[in-house]
Design a protein around this motif. Structure first.
Motif, mmCIF file in Angstrom:
data_model
loop_
_atom_site.group_PDB
_atom_site.id
_atom_site.type_symbol
_atom_site.label_atom_id
_atom_site.label_comp_id
_atom_site.label_asym_id
_atom_site.label_seq_id
_atom_site.Cartn_x
_atom_site.Cartn_y
_atom_site.Cartn_z
ATOM 1 N N ALA B 244 0.839 -1.197 0.000
ATOM 2 C CA ALA B 244 0.000 0.000 0.000
ATOM 3 C C ALA B 244 0.877 1.251 0.000
ATOM 4 N N LEU B 245 1.912 1.266 0.843
ATOM 5 C CA LEU B 245 2.808 2.426 0.892
ATOM 6 C C LEU B 245 3.491 2.619 -0.461
ATOM 7 N N SER B 246 3.913 1.489 -1.065
ATOM 8 C CA SER B 246 4.574 1.575 -2.365
ATOM 9 C C SER B 246 3.652 2.193 -3.406
ATOM 10 N N SER B 247 2.370 1.774 -3.405
ATOM 11 C CA SER B 247 1.468 2.293 -4.428
ATOM 12 C C SER B 247 1.138 3.761 -4.177
ATOM 13 N N LEU B 248 1.090 4.181 -2.899
ATOM 14 C CA LEU B 248 0.857 5.602 -2.616
ATOM 15 C C LEU B 248 2.068 6.424 -3.060
ATOM 16 N N TYR B 249 3.248 5.861 -2.823
ATOM 17 C CA TYR B 249 4.488 6.575 -3.122
ATOM 18 C C TYR B 249 4.660 6.787 -4.624
ATOM 19 N N THR B 250 4.448 5.717 -5.403
ATOM 20 C CA THR B 250 4.661 5.832 -6.844
ATOM 21 C C THR B 250 3.405 6.285 -7.576
ATOM 22 N N GLY B 251 2.224 6.138 -6.940
ATOM 23 C CA GLY B 251 0.982 6.521 -7.603
ATOM 24 C C GLY B 251 0.665 5.644 -8.801
ATOM 25 N N PHE B 252 1.199 4.412 -8.779
ATOM 26 C CA PHE B 252 1.091 3.567 -9.957
ATOM 27 C C PHE B 252 1.248 2.119 -9.532
ATOM 28 N N ILE B 253 0.530 1.228 -10.227
ATOM 29 C CA ILE B 253 0.717 -0.201 -9.955
ATOM 30 C C ILE B 253 0.659 -0.955 -11.282
ATOM 31 N N SER B 254 1.556 -1.915 -11.473
ATOM 32 C CA SER B 254 1.529 -2.697 -12.708
ATOM 33 C C SER B 254 1.771 -4.159 -12.359
ATOM 34 N N PRO B 255 1.483 -5.067 -13.305
ATOM 35 C CA PRO B 255 1.645 -6.498 -13.007
ATOM 36 C C PRO B 255 3.072 -6.843 -12.587
ATOM 37 N N GLU B 256 4.028 -5.979 -12.948
ATOM 38 C CA GLU B 256 5.414 -6.267 -12.578
ATOM 39 C C GLU B 256 5.568 -6.500 -11.072
ATOM 40 N N SER B 257 4.753 -5.785 -10.261
ATOM 41 C CA SER B 257 4.913 -5.974 -8.806
ATOM 42 C C SER B 257 4.396 -7.324 -8.352
ATOM 43 N N LEU B 258 3.694 -8.053 -9.248
ATOM 44 C CA LEU B 258 3.186 -9.376 -8.875
ATOM 45 C C LEU B 258 4.074 -10.492 -9.405
ATOM 46 N N HIS B 259 5.075 -10.140 -10.207
ATOM 47 C CA HIS B 259 5.864 -11.154 -10.901
ATOM 48 C C HIS B 259 6.662 -12.025 -9.925
ATOM 49 N N TRP B 260 6.939 -13.256 -10.314
ATOM 50 C CA TRP B 260 7.662 -14.159 -9.401
ATOM 51 C C TRP B 260 9.033 -13.623 -9.057
ATOM 52 N N SER B 261 9.620 -12.812 -9.951
ATOM 53 C CA SER B 261 10.963 -12.320 -9.641
ATOM 54 C C SER B 261 10.927 -11.367 -8.445
ATOM 55 N N VAL B 262 9.781 -10.690 -8.229
ATOM 56 C CA VAL B 262 9.647 -9.835 -7.039
ATOM 57 C C VAL B 262 9.598 -10.706 -5.781
ATOM 58 N N SER B 263 8.814 -11.789 -5.857
ATOM 59 C CA SER B 263 8.781 -12.731 -4.731
ATOM 60 C C SER B 263 10.173 -13.289 -4.467
ATOM 61 N N GLY B 264 10.899 -13.571 -5.553
ATOM 62 C CA GLY B 264 12.250 -14.111 -5.414
ATOM 63 C C GLY B 264 13.180 -13.094 -4.774
ATOM 64 N N ALA B 265 13.070 -11.837 -5.203
ATOM 65 C CA ALA B 265 13.946 -10.796 -4.653
ATOM 66 C C ALA B 265 13.707 -10.628 -3.162
ATOM 67 N N VAL B 266 12.440 -10.637 -2.758
ATOM 68 C CA VAL B 266 12.149 -10.409 -1.342
ATOM 69 C C VAL B 266 12.609 -11.610 -0.524
ATOM 70 N N LEU B 267 12.563 -12.785 -1.138
ATOM 71 C CA LEU B 267 13.066 -13.977 -0.450
ATOM 72 C C LEU B 267 14.576 -13.870 -0.236
ATOM 73 N N ILE B 268 15.275 -13.354 -1.243
ATOM 74 C CA ILE B 268 16.720 -13.161 -1.093
ATOM 75 C C ILE B 268 16.986 -12.202 0.069
ATOM 76 N N MET B 269 16.188 -11.125 0.146
ATOM 77 C CA MET B 269 16.373 -10.160 1.246
ATOM 78 C C MET B 269 16.226 -10.856 2.590
#
Lengths: 282, 341
Positions: B244-269
């Protein structure tokens, strides 16, 4: 309708080859190989490069043997040293390998997509039920059947197959009987890698080669393995065929929802039977 | 090893308890002050916007880390709970007539309810298959968001029109890196404190016991499905706050934020930071962002570098950065106590 069912069989065969590799590796090493899709992609790209100089069949053999070697190394230097670790840890290691393989493929072959030509003599079409159907796709179904029959025969009737079944039921007891389970595992992961490579090569003329091909097939193969019940060949074969049909028929009759059907199917199966079709507890 | 952990959490002596509460308050204030100091001291907008992104991802990673810490399950589809609230907020701002603050709260609650229902199904699936299942579910959402052009704008994404005022602040505050950093940082600190307090209740030891051995927890008379689904839902809601904070900050949402590579990146973190503490994944997110930004300037092969570092951390240093820090603190304490004696 008939053609759609055949197309479903073609994709189902591909998924079956992928899933059987995953099931083999899972059986022996209790590892879910997240790099399996990358091996598939690597197989396809290696065959593409080899096919520039030789014919399709030589390219196929080259790619499959290279992938078998990669599979063996994966076991020798990855799964074997880590066999006492938590399975989740090893799963994360294969995820790291996925990232590396994806980057390697993109660095070597770039981001554009390629297509691999079907082998000579199999480029035509045949008339089936009054509709033309590419011969090559029929070959894919045959390859899928051969792999399934070959694996079942190998595991059921050969001595090595007996060892493999024993080792995947209880590696410790099997080792106590004097069987070198590490050697068996090395061989089995090599076969798993080779199967992923084979699937990649034969998919070349059917789908196209693109950097996303690995993750696309990986996700569908996971759906197959989860629906089938992790670690079960029969379950995976059935699930692959069902998913192939769902994809092919869905694309025609429910085009808006087609992409979601596999996930809906998976959720439905898991609510019904949490451990998959074959139902063995993992 | 892990049973001592459970006893620890239940049976602390009272004096130590009071000191720990004081310590928590002090740590909270120090952490909040540290964030505000960064915002005051750092003048460069580029650095601030990088840090803001990093802190948003830290909240996202906090959610995933909580799932791993309390449930012992690795999700490869956490991006669902990061992208979904963005879409829901975008659509709610467009169509619903309620005040935006209530809409945001409703969206987070809706994600929680959805995750709880999903959790009732997916947490029953054994550990390894859970990873595959969450990957597939995540990709299902990605495909759904990319394909349904009418609702989500398809691959082009969705613009989120912020109202003039939000939570009593002008909406520019949410889109300016400097002020947004402070907001996100405070949210992160509050969430970590809230989770720490939550784990001090019965819920903490109970879920730890279920994580260690679900069957035995059932034998001694606990229902295990509901607490596990609850952990899944809490984890999802925390990641949803980040989304929610991310979408308020950028004012935009696209399917890219749902992609498996995002899940993978956060898992690495999470793995990089170490999931045995609550703050580990948050540190991991910040390190990941700074590292990636630095590498982005040096090479295009950051995927290989992250793959290699992921494997190296898992194999050589399984407790991550947080584990290393804890060991270091333990050693310093040991040394100082010995010098006193």
């Amino acid at each position: 309708m008939m053609i759609q069912i055949l197309n479903g069989l073609v994709y189902g065969s591909l998924l079956m080859i992928m899933a059987s590799g995953l099931v083999l590796i899972y059986g022996l090493r209790r590892v879910v190989n997240f790099a399996h899709g990358s091996l598939y992609m690597l197989g396809a790209y290696i065959a593409y490069s080899a096919a520039l100089y030789f014919n399709f069949w030589i390219a196929l053999c080259a790619a499959v043997s290279i992938l078998a070697v990669i599979g063996f190394c994966l076991d020798r230097f990855g799964f074997r040293p880590l066999q006492d670790r938590d399975p989740l840890t090893v799963m994360l290691v294969t995820f790291g390998l996925l990232l590396i393989f994806e980057d390697v493929v993109q660095s070597v072959w770039g981001k554009q997509s390629y297509s691999l030509a079907a082998p000579e003599g199999l480029q035509g079409v045949v008339n089936l039920f009054g509709t033309p159907f590419p011969v090559y796709r029929l070959l894919l179904i045959v390859v899928g059947l051969l792999v399934a029959a070959g694996l079942i025969g190998w595991l059921r009737f050969s001595r090595i197959g007996l060892f493999i079944r024993a080792a995947s039921t209880d590696p410790v007891t099997t080792a106590m009987q004097g069987i070198n389970t590490d050697q068996i595992s090395g061989g089995v992961v090599a076969v798993g890698g080779a199967l992923a490579g084979l699937a990649g090569v034969v998919s070349g003329p059917f789908l196209s080669l693109a950097p996303t091909m690995g993750s696309d097939i990986l996700i569908d193969s996971f759906v197959v393995v989860v629906i089938g019940g992790l670690g079960s060949f029969a379950g995976a074969f059935a699930a692959a065929m069902i998913l192939g049909q769902v994809q092919a028929l869905g694309a025609v009759y429910l085009p808006d929802l087609a992409a979601l059907l596999p996930f809906a199917l998976m959720t439905a199966v898991l609510i019904w039977r949490p451990s998959g079709l074959a139902g063995s507890r993992v | 090893m892990n049973s001592t952990l459970v006893i620890d959490a239940v049976g602390q002596p009272n004096a130590a308890h009071g000191r720990k509460t004081l310590g928590l308050v002090a740590a909270t204030l120090a952490a909040a002050g540290f964030g505000i100091a960064i915002a005051v001291l750092v003048k460069s907008t580029t650095v601030m916007s990088l840090l803001t992104q990093a802190v948003i991802y830290a909240i996202f990673a906090l959610g995933l880390g909580f799932l791993l810490k309390q449930n012992g399950m690795v999700s490869f589809g956490q991006a669902v709970f990061f992208g979904l609230p963005g879409y829901l907020i975008g659509l709610a701002f467009k169509f619903a007539g309620l005040p935006p603050e209530i809409l945001i709260a409703l969206v987070i609650a809706a994600v929680g309810v959805f995750a709880f229902a999903l959790g009732l199904v997916v947490v029953r699936v054994p550990g390894i298959a859970f990873g595959m299942l969450t990957l597939a579910i995540g990709q299902g959402f990605y495909v759904a968001a990319s394909k349904s052009r009418g609702v989500t704008g398809g691959a082009d994404g969705l613009n989120i029109n912020l109202p003039q005022h939000l939570f009593g602040l002008p909406s520019e505050v949410f889109q300016n890196p400097g002020s947004m950093f402070v907001i996100c940082w405070l949210v992160l600190v509050l969430l970590i404190v809230a989770l720490t307090l939550l784990l001090k209740t019965r819920f903490g030891p109970l879920t730890a016991a279920i994580r260690e051995n679900e069957e035995r927890a059932r034998f001694i008379g606990f229902r295990t499905l509901l607490p596990r689904a609850a952990i899944f839902a809490i984890s999802a809601m925390i990641s949803a706050v980040g989304g929610a904070l991310s979408s308020l900050y950028t004012g935009f949402i696209s399917p890219e934020s749902l992609h498996w590579s995002v899940s993978g990146a956060v898992l690495i973190m999470v793995v990089l930071g170490g999931s045995r503490t609550l703050w580990g994944p948050a540190i991991g997110a910040v390190v990941y962002y700074l590292f990636r930004d630095y590498l982005g300037g040096q090479t295009t092969h950051w995927m290989t570098i992250f793959g290699v570092s992921l494997i190296a951390v898992i194999v050589l240093w399984p407790s991550g950065i947080a584990g290393g820090v804890n060991r270091l603190v333990g050693r310093v304490r040991f040394a100082s106590e010995r010098s006193k004696a």
